[in-house]
Write an enzyme that holds these catalytic residues in place. Structure first.
Site, PDB file in Angstrom:
ATOM      1  N   TYR A  48       5.458   3.675   3.366  1.00 13.57           N
ATOM      2  CA  TYR A  48       4.570   2.981   2.407  1.00 13.57           C
ATOM      3  C   TYR A  48       3.119   3.409   2.599  1.00 13.57           C
ATOM      4  O   TYR A  48       2.422   3.733   1.641  1.00 13.57           O
ATOM      5  CB  TYR A  48       4.715   1.462   2.564  1.00 13.57           C
ATOM      6  N   ASP A  68       7.555  14.293   6.923  1.00  7.31           N
ATOM      7  CA  ASP A  68       8.437  13.206   7.338  1.00  7.31           C
ATOM      8  C   ASP A  68       9.726  13.802   7.890  1.00  7.31           C
ATOM      9  O   ASP A  68      10.139  14.898   7.504  1.00  7.31           O
ATOM     10  CB  ASP A  68       8.744  12.255   6.171  1.00  7.31           C
ATOM     11  N   LYS A  73      12.733  11.670   1.589  1.00  2.15           N
ATOM     12  CA  LYS A  73      11.342  11.428   1.205  1.00  2.15           C
ATOM     13  C   LYS A  73      10.633  12.741   0.899  1.00  2.15           C
ATOM     14  O   LYS A  73       9.867  12.843  -0.068  1.00  2.15           O
ATOM     15  CB  LYS A  73      10.608  10.673   2.319  1.00  2.15           C
ATOM     16  N   ASN A 246      -5.188  -9.130   9.910  1.00  2.00           N
ATOM     17  CA  ASN A 246      -3.865  -9.686   9.592  1.00  2.00           C
ATOM     18  C   ASN A 246      -3.702 -11.103  10.138  1.00  2.00           C
ATOM     19  O   ASN A 246      -3.123 -11.970   9.470  1.00  2.00           O
ATOM     20  CB  ASN A 246      -2.756  -8.769  10.125  1.00  2.00           C
ATOM     21  N   HIS A 249      -5.612 -13.370   7.772  1.00  2.00           N
ATOM     22  CA  HIS A 249      -4.886 -13.623   6.521  1.00  2.00           C
ATOM     23  C   HIS A 249      -3.753 -14.630   6.753  1.00  2.00           C
ATOM     24  O   HIS A 249      -3.545 -15.549   5.951  1.00  2.00           O
ATOM     25  CB  HIS A 249      -4.316 -12.315   5.957  1.00  2.00           C
ATOM     26  N   TYR A 289     -19.382 -19.674  10.475  1.00  2.00           N
ATOM     27  CA  TYR A 289     -18.431 -20.087  11.522  1.00  2.00           C
ATOM     28  C   TYR A 289     -17.553 -18.936  12.037  1.00  2.00           C
ATOM     29  O   TYR A 289     -16.689 -19.159  12.870  1.00  2.00           O
ATOM     30  CB  TYR A 289     -17.503 -21.232  11.050  1.00  2.00           C
ATOM     31  N   CYS A 300     -18.247 -35.015  14.038  1.00  2.00           N
ATOM     32  CA  CYS A 300     -17.356 -34.915  12.864  1.00  2.00           C
ATOM     33  C   CYS A 300     -16.070 -34.122  13.105  1.00  2.00           C
ATOM     34  O   CYS A 300     -14.984 -34.630  12.863  1.00  2.00           O
ATOM     35  CB  CYS A 300     -18.115 -34.294  11.694  1.00  2.00           C
ATOM     36  N   LYS A 303     -13.413 -35.663  15.515  1.00  2.00           N
ATOM     37  CA  LYS A 303     -12.965 -36.971  14.977  1.00  2.00           C
ATOM     38  C   LYS A 303     -12.055 -36.770  13.760  1.00  2.00           C
ATOM     39  O   LYS A 303     -10.989 -37.376  13.651  1.00  2.00           O
ATOM     40  CB  LYS A 303     -14.208 -37.777  14.573  1.00  2.00           C
TER      41      LYS A 303
HETATM   42  N1  NAD Z   1       3.506  -1.365   4.976  1.00  2.00           N
HETATM   43  C1  NAD Z   1       2.335  -1.929   4.916  1.00  2.00           C
HETATM   44  O1  NAD Z   1       2.034  -2.736   4.035  1.00  2.00           O
HETATM   45  C2  NAD Z   1       1.294  -1.580   5.928  1.00  2.00           C
HETATM   46  C3  NAD Z   1      -0.046  -1.865   5.645  1.00  2.00           C
HETATM   47  C4  NAD Z   1      -1.012  -1.517   6.590  1.00  2.00           C
HETATM   48  C5  NAD Z   1      -0.653  -0.915   7.789  1.00  2.00           C
HETATM   49  N2  NAD Z   1       0.670  -0.662   8.050  1.00  2.00           N
HETATM   50  C6  NAD Z   1       0.992   0.008   9.297  1.00  2.00           C
HETATM   51  O2  NAD Z   1       1.136   1.400   8.990  1.00  2.00           O
HETATM   52  C7  NAD Z   1       2.167   1.986   9.775  1.00  2.00           C
HETATM   53  C8  NAD Z   1       3.229   2.590   8.864  1.00  2.00           C
HETATM   54  O3  NAD Z   1       3.823   1.552   8.109  1.00  2.00           O
HETATM   55  P1  NAD Z   1       4.869   1.869   6.954  1.00  2.00           P
HETATM   56  O4  NAD Z   1       5.191   0.570   6.315  1.00  2.00           O
HETATM   57  O5  NAD Z   1       4.360   2.991   6.118  1.00  2.00           O
HETATM   58  O6  NAD Z   1       6.127   2.392   7.824  1.00  2.00           O
HETATM   59  P2  NAD Z   1       7.467   3.054   7.271  1.00  2.00           P
HETATM   60  O7  NAD Z   1       8.512   2.713   8.255  1.00  2.00           O
HETATM   61  O8  NAD Z   1       7.660   2.717   5.821  1.00  2.00           O
HETATM   62  O9  NAD Z   1       7.162   4.615   7.346  1.00  2.00           O
HETATM   63  C9  NAD Z   1       7.076   5.333   8.521  1.00  2.00           C
HETATM   64  C10 NAD Z   1       7.530   6.751   8.208  1.00  2.00           C
HETATM   65  O10 NAD Z   1       7.243   7.579   9.319  1.00  2.00           O
HETATM   66  C11 NAD Z   1       8.299   8.523   9.401  1.00  2.00           C
HETATM   67  N3  NAD Z   1       8.294   9.107  10.762  1.00  2.00           N
HETATM   68  C12 NAD Z   1       8.591   8.490  11.929  1.00  2.00           C
HETATM   69  N4  NAD Z   1       8.432   9.359  12.941  1.00  2.00           N
HETATM   70  C13 NAD Z   1       7.995  10.510  12.405  1.00  2.00           C
HETATM   71  C14 NAD Z   1       7.643  11.773  12.936  1.00  2.00           C
HETATM   72  N5  NAD Z   1       7.702  12.020  14.256  1.00  2.00           N
HETATM   73  N6  NAD Z   1       7.243  12.750  12.095  1.00  2.00           N
HETATM   74  C15 NAD Z   1       7.170  12.515  10.768  1.00  2.00           C
HETATM   75  N7  NAD Z   1       7.513  11.353  10.195  1.00  2.00           N
HETATM   76  C16 NAD Z   1       7.905  10.357  11.016  1.00  2.00           C
HETATM   77  C17 NAD Z   1       9.514   7.707   9.081  1.00  2.00           C
HETATM   78  O11 NAD Z   1      10.620   8.561   8.707  1.00  2.00           O
HETATM   79  C18 NAD Z   1       9.015   6.863   7.928  1.00  2.00           C
HETATM   80  O12 NAD Z   1       9.215   7.504   6.684  1.00  2.00           O
HETATM   81  C19 NAD Z   1       2.677   0.866  10.682  1.00  2.00           C
HETATM   82  O13 NAD Z   1       1.943   0.928  11.899  1.00  2.00           O
HETATM   83  C20 NAD Z   1       2.324  -0.394   9.934  1.00  2.00           C
HETATM   84  O14 NAD Z   1       2.161  -1.504  10.794  1.00  2.00           O
HETATM   85  C21 NAD Z   1       1.616  -0.980   7.118  1.00  2.00           C
END
Ligand code: NAD
Length: 455
Positions: A48, A68, A73, A246, A249, A289, A300, A303
């Site tokens: 994502y 990837d 993908k 996070n 939120h 704050y 306040c 209490k």
């Molecule tokens: N999904 C969200 O909404 C979001 C938002 C902000 C931050 N994050 C953070 O971003 C990071 C990624 O999240 P995501 O949701 O995209 O994860 P995801 O699991 O959807 O995607 C990770 C991708 O990395 C690939 N991958 C793993 N090892 C690899 C390698 N050695 N070489 C190449 N590709 C490799 C996997 O095949 C997978 O497609 C995480 O740390 C997450 O916490 C996610």
């Protein structure tokens, strides 16, 4: 909050200003960076975060290679299709792939050959015990390092995955120890699934952290098409900020849900309550704050929180978050008191007695509780507060302090000079005036600033 570069240390605010003032800073709206500002970007991980990042950077003119391990993908992107559903993503991928600005591969080596920046976007899922899983990150970084062994072309490796403070220094940098061409930065992602493309293009927050100023600017430069001033911060702040956001939120959502549930039980429309709360952007939806400091107190907040907790219990309504706020505050006070005890058996001069600056209200002041503990443990303590003279306070305020510390009159000093000359260590429990702060800084005595009032 300081980042250094070849031209010396740059305060985060100054660096932000400089980038924003650059003539080539371009706002998004169909305009792409000039040739000089285009970068070759490798995006590791096309999930994502990676896929959206790759497609958005490509659509703003950068030359992007996505990597990837998942063949599906890679094929999707090369066919000009999105590997998953995210509004607006398939159009960006189609357009950028056909224009030759976005290519996917399973080979890290191929992706970084012409890259100036490698954005690591692999997953960091929870382990069974809740800890952060770094397996994907370690492997991706190892693969990257293996391809960089003989590299001479500069490369900035920026960690976009969510990682704990210290990960870049402890996990990422050591992998590139023998490679002079690589610099490391942190560039956390804040997108929300479902509106991820819009969140990238109209980012609420762009953060780049690192100790190498040129590397930080290189990464910040990727976002020239985004109309958001990047916050340039230290490496560890950049790693931490994602957790802070996070958590904030999640706390906001739980707060709204708990207040809403209580309102509903009491026959009050929850939406109206929360909407009215949000219409105060001075104290409620603002930075008010939101500064780390001393525990809260006064006549306040404690209490009213006690009353809410009591009423909710009578209604058989569990509000774990609101119920835990006083406990959190007590724990914060306990930490501060322990820090004062840890100073050792020396004369402690406490600066500030009221529950906050610019008031003489002592009711439920956490400083009073702190003094009770210090005195109880045999510490020598005196206290000064610019607004408190015992003979001038009266009513419930006077009653409160005399009940808590009957001999408070003997502990109070009349002036800052008096406590300054008496004390071995000054304990700051509220934000001092600029004049007093300057004197505290100048006198060279040990200071325990539990209020962070001198920061
Ligand atoms: N999904 C969200 O909404 C979001 C938002 C902000 C931050 N994050 C953070 O971003 C990071 C990624 O999240 P995501 O949701 O995209 O994860 P995801 O699991 O959807 O995607 C990770 C991708 O990395 C690939 N991958 C793993 N090892 C690899 C390698 N050695 N070489 C190449 N590709 C490799 C996997 O095949 C997978 O497609 C995480 O740390 C997450 O916490 C996610």
């Amino acid at each position: 909050m300081v980042v250094s570069n070849a031209r010396g240390a740059v305060r985060s605010g100054e660096a932000r200003g400089r980038l924003a003032e650059e003539p080539n800073w371009i706002h998004f709206g169909g305009i792409v960076p000039s040739e000089a500002h285009k970068s070759g970007v490798a995006v590791l991980g096309l999930g994502y975060v990676g896929c959206v990042t790759a497609a958005c950077l490509a659509s703003t003119g950068h030359s992007v290679w996505g990597v990837d391990r998942d063949e599906h993908k890679v094929r999707s992107v090369n066919r000009g299709e999105a590997p998953f559903y995210e509004p607006g993503l398939k159009e960006l991928i189609r357009e950028s792939a056909s224009a030759g600005r976005l290519t996917a591969t399973m080979s890290t080596r191929e992706a970084i050959e012409n890259a100036d920046v490698a954005l690591v976007c692999v997953g960091t899922p929870s382990e069974r015990n809740g800890n952060l899983g770094l397996d994907q990150l370690r492997r991706a970084v190892e693969e990257l390092a293996a391809t960089c062994a003989n590299r001479t072309r500069p490369l900035v490796v920026a960690i976009r995955s969510t990682v704990f403070p210290g990960t870049c220094e402890q996990v990422v940098m050591p992998a590139f120890a023998g490679t002079g061409a690589v610099r490391v930065a942190a560039n956390p992602e804040f997108l929300r699934e479902g509106v991820a493309v819009r969140d990238f293009m109209e980012a609420a927050l762009v953060v780049v952290g690192g100790e190498d100023g040129d590397a930080v600017e290189r990464v910040a430069g990727l976002y020239r098409a985004v109309p958001t001033r990047p916050c340039l911060v230290s490496l560890r702040t950049a790693e931490m900020i994602k957790y802070a956001c996070n958590a904030f939120h999640a706390v906001k959502i739980s707060f709204a849900n708990e207040v809403g549930a209580l309102a509903e039980m009491m026959g009050v429309p929850p939406e109206e309550v929360l909407e009215t709360l949000c219409s105060d952007d001075k104290l409620n939806t603002s930075a008010a704050y939101l500064k780390p400091g001393f525990a809260f107190g006064g006549s306040c907040l404690p209490k009213d929180l006690r009353a809410l907790r009591y009423r909710a219990a009578r209604l058989d309504l569990k509000l774990p978050m609101l119920e835990s706020v006083l406990a959190s505050n007590e724990e914060h006070l306990r930490r501060a008191t322990q820090a004062a005890l840890d100073v050792g058996p020396v004369r402690l001069g406490v600066v500030g007695l009221a529950f906050k600056e610019n008031t003489d209200d002592l009711r439920e002041s956490p400083v009073v509780t702190m003094l009770e503990t210090l005195i109880g443990k045999g510490r020598e303590v005196r206290v000064w507060d610019p607004h408190i003279q015992l003979e001038k306070i009266y009513g419930s305020n006077r009653e409160y302090i005399l009940n808590a510390i009957p001999h408070i009159g003997r502990l109070l000093t009349a002036s800052f000079e008096e406590i300054e000359s008496w004390a071995h260590t000054l304990v700051i429990t509220q934000r001092p005036s600029a004049e007093v702060a300057a004197r505290i800084r100048a006198n060279g005595k040990p200071v325990l600033d539990v209020a962070r009032g001198l920061s």
